[in-house]
Write an enzyme that holds these catalytic residues in place. Structure first.
Site, PDB file in Angstrom:
ATOM      1  N   LYS A 195      12.628  10.234  16.365  1.00 54.35           N
ATOM      2  CA  LYS A 195      11.934   9.619  15.240  1.00 54.35           C
ATOM      3  C   LYS A 195      10.424   9.820  15.383  1.00 54.35           C
ATOM      4  O   LYS A 195       9.960  10.939  15.299  1.00 54.35           O
ATOM      5  CB  LYS A 195      12.343   8.145  15.141  1.00 54.35           C
ATOM      6  CG  LYS A 195      13.863   7.922  15.225  1.00 54.35           C
ATOM      7  CD  LYS A 195      14.623   8.502  14.045  1.00 54.35           C
ATOM      8  CE  LYS A 195      16.135   8.522  14.241  1.00 54.35           C
ATOM      9  NZ  LYS A 195      16.759   7.247  14.586  1.00 54.35           N
ATOM     10  N   TYR A 249      20.686  -1.396  14.901  1.00 51.01           N
ATOM     11  CA  TYR A 249      20.976   0.013  14.646  1.00 51.01           C
ATOM     12  C   TYR A 249      22.495   0.211  14.758  1.00 51.01           C
ATOM     13  O   TYR A 249      23.116  -0.227  15.726  1.00 51.01           O
ATOM     14  CB  TYR A 249      20.235   0.907  15.649  1.00 51.01           C
ATOM     15  CG  TYR A 249      20.464   2.371  15.385  1.00 51.01           C
ATOM     16  CD1 TYR A 249      19.876   2.982  14.292  1.00 51.01           C
ATOM     17  CD2 TYR A 249      21.287   3.134  16.202  1.00 51.01           C
ATOM     18  CE1 TYR A 249      20.100   4.323  14.027  1.00 51.01           C
ATOM     19  CE2 TYR A 249      21.518   4.478  15.944  1.00 51.01           C
ATOM     20  CZ  TYR A 249      20.913   5.063  14.850  1.00 51.01           C
ATOM     21  OH  TYR A 249      21.147   6.388  14.580  1.00 51.01           O
ATOM     22  N   ASP A 279      14.848  -1.971  21.830  1.00 48.61           N
ATOM     23  CA  ASP A 279      14.776  -0.690  21.123  1.00 48.61           C
ATOM     24  C   ASP A 279      13.401  -0.627  20.455  1.00 48.61           C
ATOM     25  O   ASP A 279      13.128  -1.349  19.504  1.00 48.61           O
ATOM     26  CB  ASP A 279      15.906  -0.600  20.089  1.00 48.61           C
ATOM     27  CG  ASP A 279      15.990   0.784  19.445  1.00 48.61           C
ATOM     28  OD1 ASP A 279      14.928   1.428  19.296  1.00 48.61           O
ATOM     29  OD2 ASP A 279      17.102   1.204  19.074  1.00 48.61           O
ATOM     30  N   ARG A 295      20.675  20.061  35.919  1.00 43.70           N
ATOM     31  CA  ARG A 295      21.300  18.850  35.368  1.00 43.70           C
ATOM     32  C   ARG A 295      20.955  17.617  36.200  1.00 43.70           C
ATOM     33  O   ARG A 295      20.702  16.547  35.665  1.00 43.70           O
ATOM     34  CB  ARG A 295      22.831  19.014  35.249  1.00 43.70           C
ATOM     35  CG  ARG A 295      23.532  17.729  34.787  1.00 43.70           C
ATOM     36  CD  ARG A 295      24.924  17.946  34.222  1.00 43.70           C
ATOM     37  NE  ARG A 295      25.739  18.851  35.009  1.00 43.70           N
ATOM     38  CZ  ARG A 295      26.263  18.595  36.212  1.00 43.70           C
ATOM     39  NH1 ARG A 295      26.048  17.407  36.754  1.00 43.70           N
ATOM     40  NH2 ARG A 295      26.972  19.484  36.852  1.00 43.70           N
TER      41      ARG A 295
HETATM   42  C1  LIG Z   1      17.816   6.899  15.336  1.00 43.09           C
HETATM   43  C2  LIG Z   1      17.819   5.632  16.104  1.00 43.09           C
HETATM   44  C3  LIG Z   1      18.583   5.497  17.269  1.00 43.09           C
HETATM   45  C4  LIG Z   1      19.490   6.602  17.776  1.00 43.09           C
HETATM   46  O1  LIG Z   1      18.771   7.723  18.153  1.00 43.09           O
HETATM   47  P1  LIG Z   1      19.346   9.253  18.056  1.00 43.09           P
HETATM   48  O2  LIG Z   1      18.207  10.039  18.566  1.00 43.09           O
HETATM   49  O3  LIG Z   1      19.676   9.485  16.618  1.00 43.09           O
HETATM   50  O4  LIG Z   1      20.551   9.322  18.896  1.00 43.09           O
HETATM   51  C5  LIG Z   1      18.522   4.289  17.952  1.00 43.09           C
HETATM   52  N1  LIG Z   1      17.761   3.262  17.504  1.00 43.09           N
HETATM   53  C6  LIG Z   1      17.026   3.361  16.385  1.00 43.09           C
HETATM   54  C7  LIG Z   1      16.204   2.188  15.952  1.00 43.09           C
HETATM   55  C8  LIG Z   1      17.033   4.534  15.640  1.00 43.09           C
HETATM   56  O5  LIG Z   1      16.303   4.607  14.522  1.00 43.09           O
END
Ligand SMILES: *Cc1c(COP(=O)(O)O)cnc(C)c1O
Length: 385
Positions: free
Chosen positions: A203, A107, A178, A55
């Site tokens: 993603k 988001y 992001d 961890r």
């Molecule tokens: C999906 C997503 C997140 C969150 O990610 P998770 O892996 O679902 O926790 C954050 N920002 C964007 C732009 C996303 O598409």
């Protein structure tokens, strides 16, 4: 605790193109070693020679993923169990009363973290339209933390990372971006002046709808290096560690990101043009179209227009739902960035009331474009208003 890199004799990556780095980074490169970092499920190590407990001390698998994404974006990466775990670990560093700027088209999970902080810790949260660079530059002067998301989702607006980061630097504010929708191959925020670049590796990096993972990449600046130490600590004590299988799959996904993206972008461009010419489509948002209001900025900041687009249909939310229900090949599903094409009418979601009611977000995959088009056309044309 600092544990040496998983990879003996890593390749010198300087001067290589990002597509090559995505393939070559985070691998052993030594005679007799496997060419992939092996997947070793482990929580415990024999003590006395470095790592003791996974961890806090990590695993070779998640360090290989961090090495690769860090090399791609020019910083040090910290991997987490999901994108939201990465985002929460970053926001957790903000003190009570912090002044924060986030986009209108944010988001939803991130907007919720900011709203919770406003309630519990008195954060002052300002929301601005992604493309209104002047207002972001002005807001930087009074801000502590600036959160950008570009291209935004699902409106596909383009933010000016370089201009906002320069203003933030003058004002002593920190910028995090992001970068999930752009991917590290199309946009590298740290090179544009941001301190943090954040990914949901769930993603495009993973790319196959089969894992959850996230990363924060930290720049070689004081705030970034402090952030690296704090984020690692948050992961150790928050416990949102990436899984062994997930780290392996995310890195394996990264290896093919450039060819997946190449096909998905070509499909997206073609579909955007065909949709724009369709008589029942009232608007298409795609940074690759000349009709996009920030087409020129997109060309400056991004190495490609990406694989996400949105279109609006004539009619109502209900008629749009009926049309989408006629799709056979394209999934009606919420996530994005995978090999299979997914569509979602976004306005139906909580917190997305600002999205036009018939707007459909398309995460374009790597199928043959003519099959995608045939499916879209039969669904859109299948309802006579
Ligand atoms: C999906 C997503 C997140 C969150 O990610 P998770 O892996 O679902 O926790 C954050 N920002 C964007 C732009 C996303 O598409």
């Amino acid at each position: 605790m600092n544990v040496p890199s998983a990879n003996p004799n890593p390749l010198d990556l300087s001067g290589l193109h990002p597509d090559t780095v995505a393939v070559a980074a985070g691998r052993p490169h030594a005679a007799g070693h496997p060419v992939n970092t092996p997947m070793i499920p482990v929580s415990n190590y024999d003590s006395g020679a470095g790592p003791e407990y996974a961890r806090g001390d990590g695993t070779d698998g998640w360090r290989a993923l961090e090495d690769a994404i860090g090399a791609l974006e020019g910083g040090k990466a910290v991997a987490f169990s999901s994108g939201m775990a990465a985002i929460s670990a970053l926001f957790d560093q903000l003190p009570s009363g912090a002044k924060i700027v986030i986009p209108d088209d944010c988001y939803q999970g991130t907007a919720t973290v900011a709203a919770d902080g406003a309630e519990r810790l008195g954060w002052r949260v300002m929301r601005l339209p992604t493309a209104d660079t002047d207002r972001w530059v002005q807001a930087a002067a009074g801000a502590d933390f600036i959160w950008m998301e570009t291209p935004s989702n699902p409106l596909l607006e383009i933010g000016n990372i370089a201009a906002v980061s320069a203003a933030a630097e003058r004002a002593g504010a920190v910028v995090a971006v992001d970068n999930t929708v752009a991917t590290p191959l199309l946009q590298r925020p740290l090179e544009l002046g941001a301190t943090y670049s954040v990914h949901s590796a769930t993603k495009f990096i993973g790319g196959h709808s089969d894992l959850l993972a996230g990363l924060v990449v930290c720049a070689d600046r004081k705030a970034g290096w402090d952030g690296f130490a704090n984020l690692t600590r948050r992961r150790t004590y928050g416990g949102a560690t990436p899984g062994t299988l997930e780290s392996f799959l995310a890195l394996r996904g990264l290896r093919t990101l450039s060819i997946r993206l190449e096909r998905a972008q070509a499909n997206a461009m073609e579909l955007a043009e065909r949709l724009e010419a369709h008589r029942l489509v009232t608007k298409v948002r795609y940074p690759g179209l000349a009709s996009h209001p920030d087409h020129d900025l997109a060309r400056e900041t991004l190495d490609g227009p990406g694989a996400m687009l949105s279109f609006e249909l004539v009619g109502s939310a209900i008629s749009t739902d009926v049309r989408l229900s006629k799709l056979h090949l394209i999934h009606r599903a919420t996530s994005l960035g995978a090999v299979e094409t997914c569509v979602e009418r976004r306005n139906k979601l909580a917190g997305q009331e600002h999205i036009p009611p018939t707007l459909c977000r398309l995460s374009v995959g790597i199928e043959h474009v003519d099959d995608l088009w045939a499916d879209l056309v039969q669904a859109i044309d299948g309802l006579v208003d």
